[in-house]
Scaffold this motif. Sequence first.
Motif, PDB file in Angstrom:
ATOM      1  N   UNK A  44     -54.323  40.518-113.531  1.00  0.00           N
ATOM      2  CA  UNK A  44     -54.431  40.030-112.156  1.00  0.00           C
ATOM      3  C   UNK A  44     -53.094  39.438-111.750  1.00  0.00           C
ATOM      4  N   UNK A  45     -52.557  39.950-110.655  1.00  0.00           N
ATOM      5  CA  UNK A  45     -51.291  39.436-110.124  1.00  0.00           C
ATOM      6  C   UNK A  45     -51.596  38.455-109.001  1.00  0.00           C
ATOM      7  N   UNK A  46     -51.063  37.260-109.097  1.00  0.00           N
ATOM      8  CA  UNK A  46     -51.303  36.258-108.064  1.00  0.00           C
ATOM      9  C   UNK A  46     -51.273  34.863-108.640  1.00  0.00           C
ATOM     10  N   UNK A  47     -51.586  33.882-107.794  1.00  0.00           N
ATOM     11  CA  UNK A  47     -51.583  32.492-108.233  1.00  0.00           C
ATOM     12  C   UNK A  47     -52.869  32.188-108.999  1.00  0.00           C
ATOM     13  N   UNK A  48     -52.876  31.021-109.650  1.00  0.00           N
ATOM     14  CA  UNK A  48     -54.068  30.607-110.387  1.00  0.00           C
ATOM     15  C   UNK A  48     -55.242  30.388-109.441  1.00  0.00           C
ATOM     16  N   UNK A  49     -54.970  29.842-108.266  1.00  0.00           N
ATOM     17  CA  UNK A  49     -56.050  29.609-107.307  1.00  0.00           C
ATOM     18  C   UNK A  49     -56.627  30.929-106.811  1.00  0.00           C
ATOM     19  N   UNK A  50     -55.778  31.919-106.604  1.00  0.00           N
ATOM     20  CA  UNK A  50     -56.274  33.238-106.220  1.00  0.00           C
ATOM     21  C   UNK A  50     -57.082  33.853-107.361  1.00  0.00           C
ATOM     22  N   UNK A  51     -56.628  33.611-108.580  1.00  0.00           N
ATOM     23  CA  UNK A  51     -57.364  34.112-109.739  1.00  0.00           C
ATOM     24  C   UNK A  51     -58.724  33.440-109.846  1.00  0.00           C
ATOM     25  N   UNK A  81     -58.011  25.114-101.622  1.00  0.00           N
ATOM     26  CA  UNK A  81     -56.833  25.932-101.924  1.00  0.00           C
ATOM     27  C   UNK A  81     -56.569  26.996-100.858  1.00  0.00           C
ATOM     28  N   UNK A  82     -57.618  27.411-100.148  1.00  0.00           N
ATOM     29  CA  UNK A  82     -57.472  28.415 -99.087  1.00  0.00           C
ATOM     30  C   UNK A  82     -58.112  27.887 -97.798  1.00  0.00           C
TER      31      UNK A  82
END
Length: 306
Positions: A44-51, A81-82
């Motif tokens: 998974x590519x992205x930030x920890x919050x996106x993960x 976070x979002x």
Amino acid sequence: MLAQLEDSLPPITVHRGTMRVVDGVHRLGAAKLRGATEINVVFFEGTLEEAFAHAVEKNVRHGLPLTVQERTDAAARIMTSHPDWSDRRVACTTGLSRKTVAQIRRTGLGDHSGQTARTGRDGRVRPVNSAAGREQAAQVLREKPSASLREVARVAGISPSTVRDVRDRIANGDDPVPVRGQSQDRCHPAAETAAPGAVRTAAQQHQRMAVRSRRYETLLHGLRNDPSVRLTESGRLVLRLLETRLILVGERNRLIQGIPHHCVPNLSVAVRQCAEAWNEFAAQLETHELAEEAAGGEQEQSRCDG
């Protein structure tokens, strides 16, 4: 149970930056029980919050179900976070209802009341309060009743579905902005918005019917003056059918008084079925309209690509 399966396990999801398992902890444990030293992985590519949001969405749909409290906590964390995510987008991710997510936001968990726009599930950014857009859409619809949903939506900066709701509210004689979306200085006077459970007076009911009738006449007048409607056989037929509503509004009381009591139940059912048929007709019109506009957009894109 997973370890006893002979089939190969689906790949797990791992956050590339931290090598943390995002989805598939039980599959990883099962592989260890089998004595495996390797397992298929999707990074998974992205930030920890996106993960985290991705992990919640995955676990809502398969594996051991998350409890309501776990999903509630996840929704609060995702909204923190979002903050630009819409209630529906958070609800779809966490497996909660939109109303529950809205309530969580109102309680202060992940609350960002200063936000004026949020991103929906489709990636589009929409205003939190669409009152101004609804009023502008209502003005466009009154000036150009034949305008398509998408055309009005582009002008007003709201979604086609919101434009449809505005159009329906205008046709019913209602305010284009629902009460919940109105600011305090725009709310109706107390005489027009009775408290829950209060009964409108006969004068208020008559006034409401008169407003609806005038708005309907304006809408019908615009359709009559549209050559693409009045100069076609199908358009003239629809206009004649729509004109019967004006007769019904003007003669309603006399018609009710003249109907025998024993005919009321069957007549009421017939009238409701007629209303349902009109609703289905309206839905088919809107579906046909959206399909034609989508096809037109694809053709325009093809020309641009060419």
